[in-house]
Structures are given as C-alpha cells and as structure tokens.
Design an enzyme around this catalytic site. Structure first.
Site, PDB file in Angstrom:
ATOM      1  CD  GLU A   1      -2.011  -2.275   1.153  1.00 29.40           C
ATOM      2  OE1 GLU A   1      -0.983  -2.716   1.884  1.00 29.40           O
ATOM      3  OE2 GLU A   1      -2.948  -3.060   1.105  1.00 29.40           O
TER       4      GLU A   1
ATOM      5  CG  HIS B   1      -9.931  -6.879   7.499  1.00 30.75           C
ATOM      6  ND1 HIS B   1      -8.748  -7.138   8.383  1.00 30.75           N
ATOM      7  CD2 HIS B   1      -9.546  -7.481   6.444  1.00 30.75           C
ATOM      8  CE1 HIS B   1      -7.870  -7.941   7.559  1.00 30.75           C
ATOM      9  NE2 HIS B   1      -8.142  -7.948   6.337  1.00 30.75           N
TER      10      HIS B   1
END
Lengths: 324, 344
Positions: free
Chosen positions: A60, A129
């Site tokens: 990322e 998450h």
C-alpha cells in the site's frame, strides 16, 4: 434513469473518466485480472489494457506513493484500497505527501488524484478490517473526503473527484456495493461539498452519511408510524462539509440527532454537534444526541457486531429521547 | 568506531550485475564544466553562510548541510538534463541550487520570508523548483522514494524516455516504503535511479550500527536489481557511472540503486554535537574534498587559468553575501498566507 448496483456505478464512473482523459489510470490490489476484490473494476482491464489498469503487489505505501508521485507529474491516478482499513499502511504517503506537498511547495504542485475503496464494519471480518476512517482523514487540511451512500452519488462524486485537482478520498462501503438505486442517464457530476436532503420533516433533523443513510431511512419509517417527522440529511461530503444545509434544517426542526459509523470520540458526529451548538444554540429544544459506532474495537461475533454500528433500534431510541 | 573507507580514485567499486557498456559520457564543454564547478562552489559557500546564520539564530527549525557531498548532486545532475525529474530528502539545498533556485530565494526560505522559494511554508527541508523538475525537498526519511518511483512511472506512462533520480540518505535504506518501491520499480520496469548518498551516518548511527549488510548497494540483490557502489568525491567519476545507469534506464526502463560513498563535514543537522566520530576522521576526509578535486582537475586541463577561477569564486562569494542580505531585508509572509496553497 436506470436502476444499477453501487459497484457498477463505481465502475461506470471510472470507465467514463478513463475514456475522457488518458491521464487517468487505476492501480491497486486485484483491480485488473481479478476485476477488483469487490468487482468494482469489472471489465476495465479488457477495455483499457494493463498500462492503465494496473495490478499492484500488496504494497500500500509503495503503490499509493507511486500514484502520488505520478499525480505530482500531472497524471490523474485512481488508487483502489481493497479496504480503507489497509490505507493505514500507506498513512504516511496520504497524510504527509498527498495532503501536504501542495502547501509545502508554496503552491507549485497539484496532486490531482483519488483514493477509493471499501470501508466499514458489519461483515464479521474483525477489528483490523472494519474501520470507518473518514473522520481521521478529514482532520488533514489538503485532503477532501466524500462518503457516497447511493449509486447516483458514488458515480457523480467519483467523477467529480477524478476531475478535481486535489487529493480526494472516496470512501465506499461493502454493504452498499450490491444495493441498487436509480442513476441519471448520461454524463453528470455531483458537486463535492453539497449535502442532500433525503427526506423532509419538521420534528427532528437527522444528519448522517454513508451506509448509515440506509439505516436511518429504515428507522424513519418506524418513526413515521409514531408520528415523528424526521428530516434526513445525507452529508455525502465530509470535507468540505455543507454547513448551511445542516444549520438551516436544525433551525427548522429545532432538534438534532447525528448518526454515523465513525467512533464517538472525535468522530464526524462530534464535529457536527460542536458546530451546530455554536451556530444554532438558540434554536435547539434539546441536547444534541449522537448514534455512532461504539468505543471498542469491532468484535467478530455478529451478536456483538450488530450492536457496535448504528442500528435502527439505537436511532429510534435517540430520536424519541430528543423529541420527548 | 570503525575506520571509514577513504576514496581511492577507483570510481565504481562493486556492482550486483555487470554494468552495460554505453561508452563514455559525452564530453562537457569548457563552459559546462565551469558551470558545474561554479554550482558546487556556490553550494559550499551557501552552506557555510547557512551555518553562520544558524549559529546567530537567523534560521529556525532543522537545517541539514551538504558540505563534503557536493559531487553527488553535481555529478549525477550533470549526467542527465533539467528535463529529467529529481527528488530528494531533507538535505536538499544543493539539489535546489543546482536545479535553478537562486541563492536569494533559497536564503529567504531559511529565514522564513515571503520571498522564499516556497513562500516560507516549507523551510530548509522543502525546497521545490518544478520549473526545473526539482520535486522537493522531503522531510520523512524514505517517504520520497515512493514519490520518485511515481515521477518515473509518469514519464514512462507518457512515453517521454526520461529518467528520475531519487536521492536518499543511507539511513533511509531501512524504511519500508523504500523496499516496496524497489520491488515495484523492478517488477514494473520503471526508470528510476535510487541514489543513496552514503555519508556513513544515519544521524549519529554509523552504517554498521543501522544496516545488517553494510554494503548498501546489495539491497538491490533482493529485488534482482542492478546495484552499484561508487566513490563520490570526484565529479567526473560520479557523472560517468550516473550516465551509464541513466542510459540504461532510458533505453531499457531499468531501475538501479547507485550507492555513492561520500562524507559530510558538518553534523547531521545543526544541533548535532558529533560525539559519534572523531575530529581526525573528519580531517582525513577533508583531504579528499570534492570541490578541490574538480578545481584541481579544471586547472590541470589548462583551459581555465587560476586567475579566472579566483575571479569566478569571488563573484560567487559576492553573490552569496548579497543574496543573504537581500533575504534578510525581505518581508515576512502576510498572515493571510496561512490559508493559501492548501487546495488547488
């Protein structure tokens, strides 16, 4: 007007803008051959090829930074985070580079780009998450943050974001991807920074955004049966935030309940409450109440998780308390 | 303290893969060589003046000086053109001055003035000059390595046949963003050269105390990438190896790590008492001074007289002093500037 799924509206927005402007490209994990982890980029690889629809390794910080650098040079990247919970791996790139470089370069540089992807809880995927990070990113001057709840808005806002010269986070929600709603025909833009009144009412204003819009609409039907007419405002854009629309509604209904999926501490609803008490103090008939996620990491068990994000029961309870 | 390797004049010391042979870098004209010498000398004098200004309280915040490392920026820049993007970390005065920032606006930025190169909003660590493709000036160690990747990606996307030189200190090799960038660069064939300015110290932590492999170019091995270690006190040697890697990047879209062995005479920043190294070590390195090496070379070539070089140096000294005074006489930014340049 056609009824389409939210995920298809996301895809259509990207497809239309990539057709319009060759500087627009999409990069992220599984966006190309896999067609997107949530199928938001279905068909784009076939249409635009691997130079413009780019599968990234799980890096990322690397691919977010790559996109920021490309935007500094004049391209208009779209970064897909499989979920915004993973955006924290790229946090330094987003908040120190995308948000600050224009300022620190004395205005020499523009960062015309979009970070978009899934967010939020409710799917039993655990605390790491399930973040709803819009309040976090909204604290950084230099960033804009939009959280569309409906297919028409995600298409119009995403297209506006791609054409905007600033770094913009378009925060979507897994619970919404499959939901269908009406989308205008043809090329249209939804302005960033404009709220939308989902339902007019006289007794209480409910300010909400994102997935919670759907929950609030459901709660409003129950409230209607109790004789309570709620005015529902979908903020759509968190930064900038449409204060005039919020203030005008509160001055009309004299009551405010804020509903959103960020945490209660320093969350979006906290910000709305602070500004409304300042601007509308004399108009308020009751203390402002907030219905938010709770002050705990997101638990796995659905029996617990359902209590942790705003639900119909908590919304009704808060509204009843305010209008009592 | 471990003894640091001194320059030998060998140029390239080691590589992870055979270097391609693109021949010698094109000769620089007499004027071009003098221009690079002038920029190196200007950088030295600019930093000496900055040192004094910091000591007398004219500069707030951090200030990282480049003294001793001048041949890194000059030798690499002279291998490419001003159309090729460059980006660096916070030890960025040289990169700014050598990419067109005038010493006046450069000093004014250090002094927080409205006439500063970034209007007093970035300071010492954030010089930018996009007109000459200088993309900063970045304060977070290693954070710029992903941006350099993106700049290079964009040039390839647009089919421009350019190369991006992305500079970093030796301390940055341990940051995750750097490793993610290396993998992406090699995987996606992105024309970026990572120049590790190895001045042997990450702040006060010597290389052998911060990196498991002390040969930093070997980080390239993990990514099947070209890695080169070269000496960096000699402008011409730096230029030659940089030119080879730049040609390879342009022709083959291949990235590389270029570890340049250099040395900084001053502390990490102005607030560094330098307990971690000896005065003798610094003095040893001063005997291999990059500005003096290029000066001697130019004189030995016989195209410029010592008198002319003296004159050039006097002009630079005068320019630095006048620029410093101009910057000090410049106004501070208006309060309204707080809220400009946030959004485009």
């Amino acid at each position: 007007m056609a009824k389409i799924a939210y995920r298809d509206a996301v895809r259509d927005a990207m497809s239309e803008e990539m057709t319009r402007d060759s500087r627009v490209f999409l990069i992220g994990e599984e966006v190309a051959q896999y067609n997107g982890a949530y199928k938001c980029s279905k068909g784009l690889l076939d249409k635009f090829g691997p130079d413009r629809v780019i599968d990234s390794p799980i890096s990322e910080a690397g691919f977010a930074g790559l996109a920021i650098g490309a935007a500094m040079y004049g391209l208009r990247p779209i970064v897909e985070f499989m979920t915004f919970s993973f955006s924290f791996v790229a946090f330094d790139q987003i908040v120190n580079n995308a948000a600050q470089i224009r300022y620190m370069s004395g205005g020499q540089i523009k960062i015309p780009m979009v970070f978009r992807g899934n967010s939020g809880g409710g799917h039993q995927i655990g605390a790491t998450h399930s973040h709803a990070p819009e309040n976090i990113y909204a604290t950084f001057p230099g960033l804009k943050v939009v959280v569309p709840a409906f297919a028409a808005d995600v298409k119009g806002l995403l297209k506006s974001a791609i054409r905007d010269d600033n770094p913009i986070l378009v925060i979507e929600n897994e619970a919404l991807y499959g939901r269908e709603s009406e989308v205008p025909d043809g090329d249209y833009l939804t302005p960033i920074g404009k709220a939308n009144i989902l339902q007019e009412g006289t007794d209480v204003t409910i300010v909400t955004h994102g997935r919670s819009c759907w929950t609030v609409l459901e709660a409003a039907q129950e409230l209607h049966k109790m004789g309570i007419r709620a005015e529902i405002i979908d903020l759509r854009s968190i930064k900038p935030l449409d204060w005039p629309t919020v203030f005008a509604s509160v001055r009309k209904t004299h009551n405010l309940v804020c509903v959103d999926e960020t945490k209660p501490f320093c969350g979006v609803s906290a910000q709305v409450a602070a500004e409304v008490q300042r601007a509308c103090f004399d108009h308020l008939d009751a203390p402002i109440l907030r219905v938010t996620s709770v002050e705990a990491p997101m638990p796995f068990s659905s029996a617990l998780e359902d209590e942790c994000i705003p639900n119909v029961a908590r919304i009704i309870e808060a509204v009843k308390q305010v209008v009592a | 303290m471990t003894q640091k390797p001194l320059p030998t004049g060998a140029g390239v010391l080691a590589t992870t893969q055979p270097l391609p042979d693109y021949g010698k870098a094109p000769e620089l004209s007499r004027e071009e060589r003098l221009r690079w010498y002038r920029l190196m000398f200007l950088t030295r004098k600019f930093e000496e003046r900055s040192y004094q200004s910091y000591q007398t309280g004219l500069i707030g915040g951090f200030c990282h000086l480049y003294n001793g490392q001048e041949a890194v920026a000059a030798g690499t820049f002279a291998a490419i053109t001003d159309a090729d993007p460059v980006i660096t970390a916070y030890r960025d005065h040289a990169h700014g001055l050598m990419r067109g920032i005038r010493p006046g606006p450069a000093f004014a930025e250090l002094y927080g003035r409205a006439t500063g190169v970034v209007k007093g909003k970035g300071g010492s660590m954030h010089y930018f000059n996009v007109d000459k493709q200088m993309y900063g000036g970045h304060g977070i160690v290693g954070g710029q390595t992903a941006l350099g990747l993106g700049l290079a990606f964009a040039t390839k996307y647009l089919g421009e046949k350019k190369v991006c030189f992305c500079y970093m200190g030796d301390g940055a090799v341990n940051q995750g963003a750097f490793h993610e960038s290396l993998n992406l660069a090699q995987l996606m064939k992105i024309p970026v050269i990572y120049v590790i300015e190895n001045n042997m110290y990450s702040m006060g932590t010597a290389v052998e105390r911060h990196s498991a492999p002390v040969e930093l170019y070997k980080r390239a091995l993990g990514y099947d990438m070209m890695g080169v270690r070269a000496e960096a006190q000699d402008f011409d040697l730096v230029r030659q190896v940089s030119w080879t890697l730049a040609e390879r990047a342009r022709k083959e879209n291949m990235p590389a790590i270029l570890e340049l062995m250099t040395y900084r005479y001053r502390g990490h920043s102005m607030s560094d008492p330098q307990y971690y190294r000896s005065k003798d070590e610094v003095e040893e390195y001063r005997k291999h001074d990059p500005v003096e090496i290029l000066r001697g070379r130019i004189l030995s070539e016989g195209t410029v007289s010592e008198k002319d070089l003296d004159k050039l140096e006097d002009e630079v000294r005068k320019e630095v002093q006048e620029s410093h005074e101009w910057a000090l006489a410049s106004p501070y930014p208006a309060q309204s500037e707080i809220y400009t340049d946030i959004y485009a």
